[in-house]
Write an enzyme that holds these catalytic residues in place. Structure first.
Site, PDB file in Angstrom:
ATOM      1  N   ARG A 187       0.772  -1.150  -0.013  1.00 52.35           N
ATOM      2  CA  ARG A 187       0.046   0.045   0.023  1.00 52.35           C
ATOM      3  C   ARG A 187       1.056   1.084  -0.033  1.00 52.35           C
ATOM      4  O   ARG A 187       0.378   2.363   0.709  1.00 52.35           O
ATOM      5  CB  ARG A 187      -1.120   0.025   1.341  1.00 52.35           C
ATOM      6  N   ARG A 224      -3.352   6.841   1.326  1.00 55.54           N
ATOM      7  CA  ARG A 224      -3.900   7.729   1.794  1.00 55.54           C
ATOM      8  C   ARG A 224      -3.085   8.620   2.804  1.00 55.54           C
ATOM      9  O   ARG A 224      -3.233   9.773   3.100  1.00 55.54           O
ATOM     10  CB  ARG A 224      -5.352   7.471   2.468  1.00 55.54           C
ATOM     11  N   ARG A 273      -6.257  11.418  -6.055  1.00 57.65           N
ATOM     12  CA  ARG A 273      -7.523  10.607  -5.901  1.00 57.65           C
ATOM     13  C   ARG A 273      -8.488  11.795  -5.925  1.00 57.65           C
ATOM     14  O   ARG A 273      -9.613  11.354  -6.541  1.00 57.65           O
ATOM     15  CB  ARG A 273      -7.450   9.922  -4.538  1.00 57.65           C
ATOM     16  N   ASP A 301      -6.840  -2.562  -7.538  1.00 58.63           N
ATOM     17  CA  ASP A 301      -7.215  -3.374  -6.687  1.00 58.63           C
ATOM     18  C   ASP A 301      -7.628  -4.738  -6.975  1.00 58.63           C
ATOM     19  O   ASP A 301      -7.643  -5.279  -7.921  1.00 58.63           O
ATOM     20  CB  ASP A 301      -8.456  -2.680  -6.018  1.00 58.63           C
ATOM     21  N   TYR A 355     -14.919 -11.818  -0.493  1.00 60.31           N
ATOM     22  CA  TYR A 355     -15.396 -10.948  -1.034  1.00 60.31           C
ATOM     23  C   TYR A 355     -16.803 -10.996  -1.883  1.00 60.31           C
ATOM     24  O   TYR A 355     -17.662 -10.473  -1.710  1.00 60.31           O
ATOM     25  CB  TYR A 355     -14.537  -9.668  -1.436  1.00 60.31           C
TER      26      TYR A 355
HETATM   27  O1  1CP Z   1       0.290   0.465  -3.354  1.00 56.59           O
HETATM   28  C1  1CP Z   1      -0.350  -0.643  -3.355  1.00 56.59           C
HETATM   29  O2  1CP Z   1      -0.215  -1.644  -2.573  1.00 56.59           O
HETATM   30  C2  1CP Z   1      -1.039  -0.882  -4.886  1.00 56.59           C
HETATM   31  C3  1CP Z   1      -2.330  -0.820  -4.782  1.00 56.59           C
HETATM   32  C4  1CP Z   1      -3.250  -1.910  -4.027  1.00 56.59           C
HETATM   33  C5  1CP Z   1      -3.037  -3.284  -3.589  1.00 56.59           C
HETATM   34  C6  1CP Z   1      -2.069  -4.282  -3.929  1.00 56.59           C
HETATM   35  C7  1CP Z   1      -4.530  -1.443  -3.358  1.00 56.59           C
HETATM   36  C8  1CP Z   1      -5.323  -0.208  -3.539  1.00 56.59           C
HETATM   37  N1  1CP Z   1      -5.227  -2.439  -3.054  1.00 56.59           N
HETATM   38  C9  1CP Z   1      -4.381  -3.698  -3.049  1.00 56.59           C
HETATM   39  C10 1CP Z   1      -4.757  -5.141  -2.411  1.00 56.59           C
HETATM   40  C11 1CP Z   1      -6.264  -5.337  -1.708  1.00 56.59           C
HETATM   41  N2  1CP Z   1      -7.263  -4.676  -1.889  1.00 56.59           N
HETATM   42  C12 1CP Z   1      -6.004  -6.434  -1.132  1.00 56.59           C
HETATM   43  C13 1CP Z   1      -4.776  -7.322  -0.567  1.00 56.59           C
HETATM   44  C14 1CP Z   1      -4.115  -6.866   0.303  1.00 56.59           C
HETATM   45  C15 1CP Z   1      -4.452  -6.505   1.725  1.00 56.59           C
HETATM   46  O3  1CP Z   1      -4.661  -7.380   2.572  1.00 56.59           O
HETATM   47  O4  1CP Z   1      -4.275  -5.030   2.059  1.00 56.59           O
HETATM   48  C16 1CP Z   1      -7.437  -6.424  -0.260  1.00 56.59           C
HETATM   49  C17 1CP Z   1      -8.084  -7.219   0.690  1.00 56.59           C
HETATM   50  C18 1CP Z   1      -8.057  -5.439  -0.987  1.00 56.59           C
HETATM   51  C19 1CP Z   1      -9.552  -5.019  -1.033  1.00 56.59           C
HETATM   52  C20 1CP Z   1      -9.638  -3.388  -0.511  1.00 56.59           C
HETATM   53  N3  1CP Z   1      -9.522  -2.597  -1.700  1.00 56.59           N
HETATM   54  C21 1CP Z   1      -9.920  -3.058   0.681  1.00 56.59           C
HETATM   55  C22 1CP Z   1     -10.079  -4.061   1.894  1.00 56.59           C
HETATM   56  C23 1CP Z   1     -11.408  -4.197   2.278  1.00 56.59           C
HETATM   57  C24 1CP Z   1     -12.054  -4.821   3.526  1.00 56.59           C
HETATM   58  O5  1CP Z   1     -12.370  -4.328   4.386  1.00 56.59           O
HETATM   59  O6  1CP Z   1     -11.553  -6.081   3.802  1.00 56.59           O
HETATM   60  C25 1CP Z   1     -10.018  -1.720   0.477  1.00 56.59           C
HETATM   61  C26 1CP Z   1     -10.238  -0.814   1.702  1.00 56.59           C
HETATM   62  C27 1CP Z   1      -9.825  -1.260  -0.721  1.00 56.59           C
HETATM   63  C28 1CP Z   1      -9.511  -0.077  -1.286  1.00 56.59           C
HETATM   64  C29 1CP Z   1      -8.133   0.332  -1.794  1.00 56.59           C
HETATM   65  N4  1CP Z   1      -7.349  -0.337  -2.611  1.00 56.59           N
HETATM   66  C30 1CP Z   1      -6.073   0.377  -2.691  1.00 56.59           C
HETATM   67  C31 1CP Z   1      -6.233   1.339  -1.979  1.00 56.59           C
HETATM   68  C32 1CP Z   1      -5.131   2.553  -1.997  1.00 56.59           C
HETATM   69  C33 1CP Z   1      -7.509   1.585  -1.026  1.00 56.59           C
HETATM   70  C34 1CP Z   1      -8.088   2.733  -0.276  1.00 56.59           C
HETATM   71  C35 1CP Z   1      -8.890   3.485  -1.112  1.00 56.59           C
HETATM   72  C36 1CP Z   1      -9.115   4.880  -0.820  1.00 56.59           C
HETATM   73  O7  1CP Z   1      -8.270   5.639  -1.585  1.00 56.59           O
HETATM   74  O8  1CP Z   1      -9.846   5.349  -0.439  1.00 56.59           O
END
Ligand code: 1CP
Length: 342
Positions: free
Chosen positions: A23, A27, A36, A73, A150
């Site tokens: 990540r 943010r 964003r 994502d 999911y």
């Molecule tokens: O910088 C990076 O790491 C690249 C981008 C990236 C990656 C590799 C994002 C952007 N998401 C992911 C993987 C991801 N997405 C995973 C696997 C890794 C982990 O466990 O963290 C998972 C489970 C998700 C699903 C997801 N997407 C969630 C979790 C939801 C939950 O409640 O279980 C969330 C909050 C997102 C949104 C997201 N994806 C990425 C970002 C930066 C965000 C936040 C969004 C924002 O800007 O508001």
């Protein structure tokens, strides 16, 4: 082959480990929040190649990480298969659910995802031209079990209850869904590699809730199938697998799946992992992401501890999970300087 990340993945023990952060585009960075806002919302950011490439590059410019990870994502694959996907502000992802044979049959075939995902491949192409020569480009996807949790629940869940319930009630349906995701993931990652990804990572964030035979059938087996198919199509492609919170099941995971590197979460100690997991090859991890919020002496001490524990084998320095929005970028810089001995 000069890129440090690729050298570690090939099994080389380096004096200073390559470093990147899960990540890392996110943010906690003001420049990410600005881009964003320009995109309007998270999914528009993912599907606008110029902006997705821009946020991928931001942490590279700021910290000089050894690898960039494609900004996208794991939930884009379900959307490409035809599931509805949206993000509730302040809450997280929501999807239409798969609970019946009819729901599964309404999904698209695995090879019909590419039109929808074309902007992601374009992001990879832009990055492969714009990254510094020493920075490796990592593509990624969710592992089938995590993506299925999911798709079945329609949201993130603390215990993956709905997915475990479907597994118990209708195993053939659950397995058919897992197969569809597995096939789509092979297609998706293969296209990322065609577009310029030099390595791919599979995120199995919820692997820890699979126990015993279920872990073997639904975490190990799909990962193994994806890796063997990808390596058949792209000989020499390095793959990182992240069966988060696998615990004892980290032992032997690389051998069982063919992964070149196993990413470790911070619930296992680096000393234990060096002895039990790194003996089979490269490992990635595993600093507690909370230290990016708290900083100070403890951050320096724990960073040195992780480097020290893994110094006798191939290692990629990383956090044990994603950096959180409340992290302080100055603490990230301190971690990078500490790893690099500055
Ligand atoms: O910088 C990076 O790491 C690249 C981008 C990236 C990656 C590799 C994002 C952007 N998401 C992911 C993987 C991801 N997405 C995973 C696997 C890794 C982990 O466990 O963290 C998972 C489970 C998700 C699903 C997801 N997407 C969630 C979790 C939801 C939950 O409640 O279980 C969330 C909050 C997102 C949104 C997201 N994806 C990425 C970002 C930066 C965000 C936040 C969004 C924002 O800007 O508001």
């Amino acid at each position: 082959m000069t890129k440090l990340l690729l050298r570690a993945l090939a099994g080389e023990t380096l004096p200073v480990p390559p470093i990147w952060m899960m990540r890392q585009a996110g943010r906690y960075l003001p420049e990410y929040r600005a881009t964003r806002a320009k995109a309007g919302d998270f999914l528009s950011l993912c599907y606008t190649p110029e902006l997705a490439a821009e946020v991928t590059l931001q942490p590279i410019r700021r910290f000089g990480f050894d690898a960039a990870i494609l900004f996208a994502d794991i939930l884009l694959v379900p959307q490409a298969l035809g599931a509805e996907l949206w993000f509730e502000a302040g809450e997280g992802p929501r999807l239409s659910t798969i609970r019946s044979r009819a729901d599964l049959e309404a999904l698209k075939p695995a090879d019909a995802i590419h039109d929808h995902l074309a902007p992601v491949y374009e992001t990879v192409r832009i990055l492969s031209h714009e990254l510094p020569r020493e920075t490796a480009l990592i593509g990624f996807a969710g592992a089938p079990w995590t993506v299925a949790t999911y798709m079945i629940a329609g949201r993130g869940t603390p215990d993956q209850g709905p997915a475990h319930a479907l597994m118990a009630e209708n195993r053939p349906l659950f397995e058919a869904l897992l197969d569809r995701i597995t096939e789509a993931t092979i297609e998706y990652l293969s296209q990322q590699v065609e577009a310029g990804a030099e390595c791919v990572k599979l995120f199995d964030s919820w692997a820890g809730s699979l126990k015993g035979d279920d872990f073997t059938r639904y975490a190990v087996a799909p990962t193994k199938r994806i890796i063997s198919e990808l390596k058949a199509r792209h000989p020499g492609l390095p793959v990182i697998a992240f069966p988060r919170e696998a615990g004892e099941a980290y032992i032997g995971f690389a051998k069982a799946t063919g992964a070149d590197c196993v990413a470790l979460d911070n619930s296992v100690s680096p000393e234990w992992a060096a002895q039990n997991v790194q003996k089979d090859g490269c490992v990635q991890g595993n600093l507690d992401p909370r230290l990016m919020v708290t900083g100070g002496e403890e951050l320096v001490r724990e960073t040195r501890r992780v480097v020290e524990a893994f110094r006798n084998g191939p290692h990629i320095f990383n956090l044990g999970h994603g950096i959180t929005p409340d992290a302080d970028p100055d603490n990230v810089q301190l971690m990078v300087d500490t790893v690099r001995g500055r």
